[in-house]
Design a protein around this motif. Structure first.
Motif, mmCIF file in Angstrom:
data_model
loop_
_atom_site.group_PDB
_atom_site.id
_atom_site.type_symbol
_atom_site.label_atom_id
_atom_site.label_comp_id
_atom_site.label_asym_id
_atom_site.label_seq_id
_atom_site.Cartn_x
_atom_site.Cartn_y
_atom_site.Cartn_z
ATOM 1 N N ASP A 23 0.872 -1.210 -0.018
ATOM 2 C CA ASP A 23 -0.069 -0.091 0.163
ATOM 3 C C ASP A 23 0.940 1.311 0.110
ATOM 4 O OD1 ASP A 23 -2.390 1.282 -0.127
ATOM 5 O OD2 ASP A 23 -3.077 0.290 1.716
ATOM 6 N N VAL A 24 1.008 1.724 -1.128
ATOM 7 C CA VAL A 24 2.273 2.771 -1.273
ATOM 8 C C VAL A 24 1.486 4.064 -1.733
ATOM 9 C CG1 VAL A 24 4.157 3.556 -2.331
ATOM 10 C CG2 VAL A 24 3.955 1.251 -1.891
ATOM 11 N N ILE A 26 2.724 7.755 -2.844
ATOM 12 C CA ILE A 26 3.825 8.413 -2.892
ATOM 13 C C ILE A 26 3.526 9.815 -2.705
ATOM 14 C CG2 ILE A 26 5.371 8.917 -5.024
ATOM 15 C CD1 ILE A 26 4.633 6.038 -6.181
ATOM 16 N N VAL A 28 3.707 13.699 -3.081
ATOM 17 C CA VAL A 28 3.796 14.715 -4.385
ATOM 18 C C VAL A 28 3.960 16.073 -3.866
ATOM 19 C CG1 VAL A 28 2.575 13.352 -5.958
ATOM 20 C CG2 VAL A 28 1.296 14.612 -4.374
ATOM 21 N N GLU A 110 0.050 15.470 -14.075
ATOM 22 C CA GLU A 110 1.027 14.817 -14.555
ATOM 23 C C GLU A 110 1.029 14.363 -16.029
ATOM 24 O OE1 GLU A 110 1.856 10.846 -13.422
ATOM 25 O OE2 GLU A 110 -0.175 10.367 -12.712
ATOM 26 N N ASN A 111 -0.399 14.262 -16.356
ATOM 27 C CA ASN A 111 -0.645 13.529 -17.798
ATOM 28 C C ASN A 111 -1.782 14.167 -18.536
ATOM 29 O OD1 ASN A 111 -2.994 12.433 -16.313
ATOM 30 N ND2 ASN A 111 -1.763 10.500 -16.079
ATOM 31 N N THR A 145 -1.368 13.701 -9.433
ATOM 32 C CA THR A 145 -1.112 12.613 -10.142
ATOM 33 C C THR A 145 -2.257 11.357 -10.209
ATOM 34 O OG1 THR A 145 -0.273 10.780 -8.466
ATOM 35 C CG2 THR A 145 1.359 12.330 -9.009
ATOM 36 N N LEU A 146 -2.295 10.401 -10.850
ATOM 37 C CA LEU A 146 -3.334 9.469 -10.757
ATOM 38 C C LEU A 146 -3.701 8.942 -9.474
ATOM 39 C CD1 LEU A 146 -2.567 7.421 -14.000
ATOM 40 C CD2 LEU A 146 -4.928 8.940 -13.623
ATOM 41 N N GLN A 147 -2.727 8.638 -8.909
ATOM 42 C CA GLN A 147 -3.046 8.290 -7.338
ATOM 43 C C GLN A 147 -4.013 9.227 -6.606
ATOM 44 O OE1 GLN A 147 0.673 7.127 -5.203
ATOM 45 N NE2 GLN A 147 0.106 5.236 -5.206
ATOM 46 N N TYR A 150 -7.443 8.932 -7.956
ATOM 47 C CA TYR A 150 -8.337 7.688 -7.545
ATOM 48 C C TYR A 150 -8.494 7.855 -6.035
ATOM 49 C CZ TYR A 150 -7.708 5.183 -11.944
ATOM 50 O OH TYR A 150 -7.756 4.675 -13.197
ATOM 51 N N ARG B 254 -7.538 -3.803 -6.315
ATOM 52 C CA ARG B 254 -8.190 -2.700 -5.971
ATOM 53 C C ARG B 254 -8.105 -1.595 -7.022
ATOM 54 N NH1 ARG B 254 -4.103 -2.287 -1.087
ATOM 55 N NH2 ARG B 254 -2.769 -2.006 -2.869
ATOM 56 N N PRO B 273 2.633 10.037 -21.472
ATOM 57 C CA PRO B 273 2.193 10.230 -19.965
ATOM 58 C C PRO B 273 1.156 9.279 -19.794
ATOM 59 C CG PRO B 273 1.765 12.236 -21.072
ATOM 60 C CD PRO B 273 2.575 11.481 -22.279
#
Lengths: 193, 465
Positions: A23-24, A26, A28, A110-111, A145-147, A150, B254, B273
């Protein structure tokens, strides 16, 4: 034994010992998101506008599209320039749409991806079948970011949702980039607020 | 002629080296292929290096996949349960044949004989198109690259860039014949527009769409499909029936794990990206029927091979192909398998050791594939380990096996080794044509080295005095 049972039995017999699920999160940085968003989006062929409100969006769009062209939007703010999108009717009936205007829930710097759940488009095919696409995103809904995206989406029970980054494209012929493969030929992103 | 020879791959007659020879007849094309894929690899590097957390992402992705493999039965059942709640029909296929039969039965149920399909390497693996053609079903591949190879009656040569082996002039010719573009037209912009018009008509008239699956989320029962063109969405949102085919290893636990994998996939594949569209399908739209087919086809066997199970972590980005010095110079068709390159070479022998015994040898073991793999598969180690297995099981050619035996014998006998070395040096000095001829595979594309006057052993003996 059914194939289902056969497959599950084979998995049980052959799988390795249980390994932990990591379970990371990151860390930012939170500065310069709009600048990053713009740079990345423009790098993949989108046009980015920072606007104060929907009036400005309408002005900009009116400069590029004729009233005679079919423009659709589920947004009430655009009812004066676009027809609504009725859910449940035959999706093929949107084949001649020139421009669709929709709202995204989340932007990712980021994208440059924009999260567009089904509820925001009424019909799933809308952001694909139109010749040109315009997406509005609130400035404060742009995350790094995508993290983070979500974690905002969380456990929402949507039927369909899509991250859209740039116009549809292909480089299948000798790696030459061509915008407008099957979906929209252009993407305009309006950062509102 | 070249086309016929390339098609031998379907029959499993040819070996990698022979098929690579065919590709290598056109040196300019090989150079173009090599440089273009290296360019894609460079874009991958740039994208990867722009994220300080890149290595952490790779490690995390690898660990998540490890967890998935170690608890795959639980996740598959959880996924099925959720998908059923979502109103999706779930099928299980033990092998390619059963997968194809399921697709055909759904077509028959709806009395449909024309369908569109977006990119799915699994259906290539199962030879679905051929199967359906035999049963009178027309399949139109809607990814531009896949449509091009379909018109050329060839398989894709790369999992992400299906027609990377083709020049635009050849594509122009194909389009002239099949889509009515002007003779001699080879501008990518014009050709893409012609394909757009042609495929739009297909999207609007076909009632069934099949897509692949990039990731399937156990906790929600949703699946994610990634494209740049938008073809998976154009197909599925217009069709009455949507079938999604997936290998059982595509499961992730998940929804939030997508925040790891989607950050890695496109950056590793093309240096983008993210792909233009990352579509999350959870429920059929009102009035639509949605099916998911979970396919084993050898995956559970691979899961049981301790040395090779990590290959099931693959997310099909193609980075290992773009970086591979052998792939870049031999072309995807030389691997005579749906998935080419280093990853294909460790997946294929699992399906059929005899037919694909040549593939683990189509590598220099340089390790570049393992270095770029976003889920840290030990690809080059597995290539090496497959070689041991294949030789032990007797699946290498008698010539190669004999050569290895002679080498093992020579290395084990110091005196014979010294004698053989000396004999070799003498022969190369006085009778160079004995080694510098077409019968010696090492002479091909190489100059033989000048023989040294003495061996290291001789030098050492002399100097020690």
């Amino acid at each position: 034994m059914s194939s289902r049972e056969k497959i599950l039995a084979a998995v049980r017999a052959n799988k390795p010992d249980l390994q932990p699920l990591p379970d990371v999160i990151i860390p930012v940085r939170e500065e310069g998101l709009i600048e990053e968003y713009r740079r990345v989006a423009e790098g993949i062929g989108a046009k980015v506008y920072e606007v104060g409100g929907t009036a400005e969006v309408k002005e900009l769009l009116a400069a590029s599209f004729e009233p005679s062209q079919r423009i659709v939007s589920p947004l009430e703010d655009f009812a004066d320039m676009a027809e609504g999108i009725e859910a449940g009717i035959d999706p093929h009936s949107f084949a001649d749409v020139e421009l669709a205007i929709v709202r995204a829930e989340i932007g990712v710097s980021e994208n440059s991806a924009l999260w567009v759940p089904e509820g925001n488009v009424s019909q799933r095919v809308i952001p694909f079948i139109c010749q040109h696409l315009a997406i509005l995103i609130n400035r404060e809904r742009i995350v790094p970011t995508l993290q983070q995206a979500y974690s905002l989406i969380g456990e929402i029970n949507y039927g369909y949702g899509v991250f859209i980054a740039g116009p549809s494209k292909t480089a299948d012929i000798e790696q030459s980039l061509v915008l407008g493969a099957h979906g929209p030929r252009s993407l305009r992103v309006f950062i509102v607020g | 002629m070249v086309k016929e020879e390339t098609q031998q791959q379907h029959k499993g007659l040819a070996e990698h080296s022979g098929l690579a020879d065919i590709f290598n007849r056109d040196e300019q094309r090989v150079n173009w292929h090599d440089e273009t894929l290296w360019f894609v690899r460079s874009k991958r590097d740039k994208a990867a290096h722009s994220l300080p957390e890149w290595e952490l992402l790779r490690e995390t992705a690898s660990q998540i996949k490890h967890n998935v493999l170690s608890d795959l039965d639980t996740y598959l059942q959880q996924f099925e349960e959720q998908a059923l709640i979502n109103g999706v029909t779930v099928h299980w296929a033990a092998d390619a044949r059963e997968h194809n039969q399921i697709v055909h039965s759904i077509l028959k149920k709806h009395e449909i004989n024309r369908m569109v399909k977006s990119k799915s390497m699994l259906t290539e693996e199962c030879h679905l198109n051929e199967y359906l053609k035999e049963h009178g079903v027309e399949v139109i591949d809607t990814d531009l690259g896949e449509r091009i190879v379909q018109l050329a009656e060839e398989p894709p040569s790369h999992i992400v860039l299906p027609c990377i082996h083709k020049k635009k002039e050849e594509i122009g010719e194909l389009f002239h014949t099949h889509l009515g573009t002007a003779a001699g037209e080879s501008d990518p912009q014009v050709l893409t527009e012609a394909a757009r018009q042609h495929l739009r008509e297909s999207f609007l008239t076909r009632r069934l769409a099949l897509t692949g699956v990039n990731f399937a989320v156990a906790e929600t029962g949703e699946f994610v499909v990634c494209t740049n063109e938008g073809n998976a969405d154009m197909g599925s949102h217009l069709a009455d029936v949507h079938i999604a085919s997936m290998g059982i290893e595509k499961i992730i636990p998940r929804r939030k794990d997508l925040g790891i994998f989607l950050r890695l996939l496109a950056r590793s594949a093309t240096g983008q990206p993210i792909t233009t569209y990352s579509s999350h399908f959870r429920k059929p739209r009102a009035g639509q029927e949605m099916h998911i087919i979970l396919v084993d086809n050898g995956r559970t066997v691979q899961l049981g091979r301790e040395d090779f199970r990590n290959s099931l972590k693959c997310i099909r980005c193609g980075a290992c192909m773009n970086t591979c010095p052998v792939y870049r110079r031999s072309g995807g068709h030389s691997y005579h398998n749906a998935i080419a390159g280093p990853i294909g070479s460790i997946l294929a022998p699992n399906l059929d050791m005899k037919a694909y015994a040549d593939l683990p040898f189509a590598s220099t073991l340089c390790g570049s594939c393992s270095n770029v793999c976003p889920v840290k598969i030990d690809i080059h180690d597995q290539l090496y380990k497959w070689r041991q297995v294949l030789v032990k099981e007797g699946h290498v050619s008698p010539v190669k096996a004999m050569g290895m035996k002679v080498m093992a014998f020579t290395f084990a006998m110091p005196r014979f080794f010294a004698f053989a070395g000396k004999a070799g040096r003498v022969v190369m000095k006085y009778l160079p044509f004995v080694v510098s001829n077409k019968l010696n595979p090492w002479y091909k594309e190489r100059e033989m080295p000048k023989p040294p006057k003495e061996s290291f052993r001789e030098w050492y003996k002399r100097e020690r005095r």
